[in-house]
Design a protein around this motif. Structure first.
Motif, PDB file in Angstrom:
ATOM      1  N   SER A   1       0.830  -1.196   0.000  1.00  0.00           N
ATOM      2  CA  SER A   1       0.000   0.000   0.000  1.00  0.00           C
ATOM      3  C   SER A   1       0.862   1.243   0.000  1.00  0.00           C
ATOM      4  N   THR A   2       0.444   2.222  -0.779  1.00  0.00           N
ATOM      5  CA  THR A   2       1.150   3.498  -0.741  1.00  0.00           C
ATOM      6  C   THR A   2       0.448   4.449   0.210  1.00  0.00           C
ATOM      7  N   GLY A   3      -0.799   4.133   0.533  1.00  0.00           N
ATOM      8  CA  GLY A   3      -1.557   4.988   1.447  1.00  0.00           C
ATOM      9  C   GLY A   3      -1.583   4.362   2.824  1.00  0.00           C
ATOM     10  N   ARG A   4      -2.666   4.609   3.570  1.00  0.00           N
ATOM     11  CA  ARG A   4      -2.733   3.985   4.885  1.00  0.00           C
ATOM     12  C   ARG A   4      -3.789   2.879   4.887  1.00  0.00           C
ATOM     13  N   SER A   5      -3.939   2.262   3.709  1.00  0.00           N
ATOM     14  CA  SER A   5      -4.890   1.168   3.624  1.00  0.00           C
ATOM     15  C   SER A   5      -4.174  -0.131   3.977  1.00  0.00           C
ATOM     16  N   LEU A   6      -4.918  -1.220   3.964  1.00  0.00           N
ATOM     17  CA  LEU A   6      -4.338  -2.511   4.310  1.00  0.00           C
ATOM     18  C   LEU A   6      -3.660  -3.150   3.110  1.00  0.00           C
ATOM     19  N   GLY A   7      -3.766  -2.520   1.949  1.00  0.00           N
ATOM     20  CA  GLY A   7      -3.175  -3.126   0.772  1.00  0.00           C
ATOM     21  C   GLY A   7      -3.930  -4.345   0.288  1.00  0.00           C
ATOM     22  N   LYS A   8      -5.224  -4.364   0.569  1.00  0.00           N
ATOM     23  CA  LYS A   8      -6.039  -5.502   0.154  1.00  0.00           C
ATOM     24  C   LYS A   8      -6.874  -5.181  -1.081  1.00  0.00           C
ATOM     25  N   GLY A   9      -6.930  -3.915  -1.435  1.00  0.00           N
ATOM     26  CA  GLY A   9      -7.863  -3.482  -2.474  1.00  0.00           C
ATOM     27  C   GLY A   9      -7.721  -4.215  -3.788  1.00  0.00           C
ATOM     28  N   LEU A  10      -6.571  -4.101  -4.445  1.00  0.00           N
ATOM     29  CA  LEU A  10      -6.399  -4.718  -5.758  1.00  0.00           C
ATOM     30  C   LEU A  10      -6.313  -6.245  -5.690  1.00  0.00           C
ATOM     31  N   PRO A  11      -5.402  -6.803  -4.884  1.00  0.00           N
ATOM     32  CA  PRO A  11      -5.334  -8.272  -4.846  1.00  0.00           C
ATOM     33  C   PRO A  11      -6.629  -8.897  -4.338  1.00  0.00           C
ATOM     34  N   GLY A  12      -7.264  -8.237  -3.375  1.00  0.00           N
ATOM     35  CA  GLY A  12      -8.532  -8.756  -2.851  1.00  0.00           C
ATOM     36  C   GLY A  12      -9.613  -8.729  -3.919  1.00  0.00           C
ATOM     37  N   SER A  13      -9.677  -7.621  -4.659  1.00  0.00           N
ATOM     38  CA  SER A  13     -10.674  -7.501  -5.719  1.00  0.00           C
ATOM     39  C   SER A  13     -10.502  -8.605  -6.745  1.00  0.00           C
ATOM     40  N   LYS A  14      -9.263  -8.910  -7.047  1.00  0.00           N
ATOM     41  CA  LYS A  14      -8.991  -9.938  -8.056  1.00  0.00           C
ATOM     42  C   LYS A  14      -9.598 -11.282  -7.658  1.00  0.00           C
ATOM     43  N   ARG A  15      -9.599 -11.549  -6.362  1.00  0.00           N
ATOM     44  CA  ARG A  15     -10.137 -12.828  -5.899  1.00  0.00           C
ATOM     45  C   ARG A  15     -11.660 -12.884  -5.963  1.00  0.00           C
ATOM     46  N   LEU A  16     -12.304 -11.738  -6.146  1.00  0.00           N
ATOM     47  CA  LEU A  16     -13.774 -11.694  -6.135  1.00  0.00           C
ATOM     48  C   LEU A  16     -14.375 -11.809  -7.532  1.00  0.00           C
ATOM     49  N   VAL A  17     -13.533 -11.827  -8.544  1.00  0.00           N
ATOM     50  CA  VAL A  17     -14.045 -11.849  -9.923  1.00  0.00           C
ATOM     51  C   VAL A  17     -13.364 -12.955 -10.722  1.00  0.00           C
ATOM     52  N   ASP A  18     -13.896 -13.231 -11.929  1.00  0.00           N
ATOM     53  CA  ASP A  18     -13.336 -14.288 -12.774  1.00  0.00           C
ATOM     54  C   ASP A  18     -12.238 -13.753 -13.691  1.00  0.00           C
ATOM     55  N   VAL A  19     -12.390 -12.501 -14.115  1.00  0.00           N
ATOM     56  CA  VAL A  19     -11.386 -11.880 -14.983  1.00  0.00           C
ATOM     57  C   VAL A  19     -10.974 -10.568 -14.340  1.00  0.00           C
ATOM     58  N   PHE A  20      -9.662 -10.327 -14.292  1.00  0.00           N
ATOM     59  CA  PHE A  20      -9.173  -9.071 -13.710  1.00  0.00           C
ATOM     60  C   PHE A  20      -7.998  -8.592 -14.554  1.00  0.00           C
ATOM     61  N   GLU A  21      -8.179  -7.458 -15.219  1.00  0.00           N
ATOM     62  CA  GLU A  21      -7.107  -6.917 -16.051  1.00  0.00           C
ATOM     63  C   GLU A  21      -6.811  -5.494 -15.621  1.00  0.00           C
ATOM     64  N   ILE A  22      -5.537  -5.175 -15.574  1.00  0.00           N
ATOM     65  CA  ILE A  22      -5.180  -3.814 -15.186  1.00  0.00           C
ATOM     66  C   ILE A  22      -4.150  -3.267 -16.171  1.00  0.00           C
ATOM     67  N   GLU A  23      -4.467  -2.098 -16.723  1.00  0.00           N
ATOM     68  CA  GLU A  23      -3.520  -1.417 -17.600  1.00  0.00           C
ATOM     69  C   GLU A  23      -3.258  -0.060 -16.975  1.00  0.00           C
ATOM     70  N   SER A  24      -1.996   0.293 -16.860  1.00  0.00           N
ATOM     71  CA  SER A  24      -1.696   1.559 -16.228  1.00  0.00           C
ATOM     72  C   SER A  24      -0.428   2.143 -16.829  1.00  0.00           C
ATOM     73  N   GLU A  25      -0.449   3.441 -17.015  1.00  0.00           N
ATOM     74  CA  GLU A  25       0.739   4.113 -17.521  1.00  0.00           C
ATOM     75  C   GLU A  25       0.961   5.357 -16.679  1.00  0.00           C
ATOM     76  N   VAL A  26       2.174   5.494 -16.171  1.00  0.00           N
ATOM     77  CA  VAL A  26       2.459   6.631 -15.297  1.00  0.00           C
ATOM     78  C   VAL A  26       2.227   7.938 -16.059  1.00  0.00           C
ATOM     79  N   GLY A  27       1.468   8.810 -15.442  1.00  0.00           N
ATOM     80  CA  GLY A  27       1.188  10.101 -16.066  1.00  0.00           C
ATOM     81  C   GLY A  27       0.023  10.078 -17.034  1.00  0.00           C
ATOM     82  N   ARG A  28      -0.458   8.889 -17.365  1.00  0.00           N
ATOM     83  CA  ARG A  28      -1.547   8.798 -18.331  1.00  0.00           C
ATOM     84  C   ARG A  28      -2.851   8.317 -17.721  1.00  0.00           C
ATOM     85  N   GLY A  29      -2.754   7.372 -16.814  1.00  0.00           N
ATOM     86  CA  GLY A  29      -3.974   6.886 -16.191  1.00  0.00           C
ATOM     87  C   GLY A  29      -4.003   5.379 -16.034  1.00  0.00           C
TER      88      GLY A  29
END
Lengths: 145, 132
Positions: B95-123
């Motif tokens: 986690s970069t914030g003060r969260s537990l760091g469960k958001g993304l990995p946890g979300s992945k476990r709740l769905v069948d398909v999980f894709e993430i595309e990210s580019e610094v400065g772009r979104g």
């Protein structure tokens, strides 16, 4: 309506009862945490019973705040019980990887009161206790900002 | 059923988004547990958008069984700072914030398909699917 939703905090005997009956935004959750802690200090209550039976979802944010409330209450010598979690919510929480560290969870309010009373030795020597005499007795609704 | 798009610009929009996703999931015939999983994923991913990018958008796309498989696809897009290290962000406890760091990995476990595309400065764009 950020932060405007009011969750009631009821003091019954030496227990604060917090029935959460609406979907809360993050500000409301944080505000509720602050209010519970200040009511613990103000009233000297020894237990906090948070009823989430109407919550259709507990995400990592709400889960973390529930853990935080329990940890802070413990420092103030009070015990926290979360009651009424829906099965689908419980399963989803486990899948998310949340443990609700330090939080005791039980099925319903009755069990919650029983747990606070027996395990944690929160006695009912106060005359306005709901545990002993007349059912319900006095519930003081705490409604300060 | 038509796609539904919701702006994510405040904490209150997180509530609107998860309520809307639950309603769509119910209409599509998802059982209660899956409705809860989808509402929870929505809450996690919509919060990420509001918290890190300040604003963005969620689109809920019911998937037509006639064109493959019935399900619900959710797309969360923003033009925020992006995620420098996606692999790290997907690890439990990161986690970069003060969260537990469960958001993304946890979300992945709740769905069948999980894709993430990210580019610094772009979104960032996160796409999830739960099959019916």
């Amino acid at each position: 309506m950020d932060g405007q939703t009011r969750i009631p905090i009821l003091k019954v005997g030496r227990v604060l009862i917090v029935p959460i009956q609406v979907d809360m935004d993050d500000q409301t959750v944080i505000h509720l945490q602050d209010r519970i802690l200040s009511e613990l200090e103000r009233t000297g209550a020894r237990g906090v019973l948070i009823d989430i039976s109407l919550l259709e979802m507990v995400d990592s944010f709400i889960g973390r705040v529930l853990s935080d409330i329990a940890a802070m209450a413990r420092i103030m010598d009070a015990r926290t019980v979360v009651v009424g979690m829906q099965p689908a919510v419980a399963i989803t929480l486990v899948e998310l990887g949340l443990e609700l560290r330090g939080v005791d969870t039980v099925l319903n309010v009755d069990e919650g009161i029983r747990l606070l009373r027996s395990e944690f030795g929160i006695d009912d020597d106060e005359e306005d206790s709901p545990f002993g005499g007349g059912a319900g007795a006095f519930a003081e609704q705490v409604n300060r900002p | 059923m038509q796609s539904r798009s919701i702006a994510l610009e405040s904490e209150h929009d997180i509530i609107i988004a998860r309520g809307e996703v639950r309603a769509i999931a119910a209409r599509l015939g998802f059982r209660l547990l899956d409705q809860t999983r989808l509402a929870t994923v929505t809450s996690e991913l919509a919060r990420n958008v509001v918290k890190y990018a300040l604003r963005g958008r969620m689109t809920a796309q019911p998937l037509d069984p006639a064109q493959g498989r019935a399900g619900l696809r959710l797309v969360f897009e923003d033009s925020g700072p992006g995620i420098p290290d996606v692999a790290a962000a997907m690890r439990d406890g990161f986690s970069t914030g003060r969260s537990l760091g469960k958001g993304l990995p946890g979300s992945k476990r709740l769905v069948d398909v999980f894709e993430i595309e990210s580019e610094v400065g772009r979104g960032t764009r996160v796409t999830v699917v739960r099959w019916l």
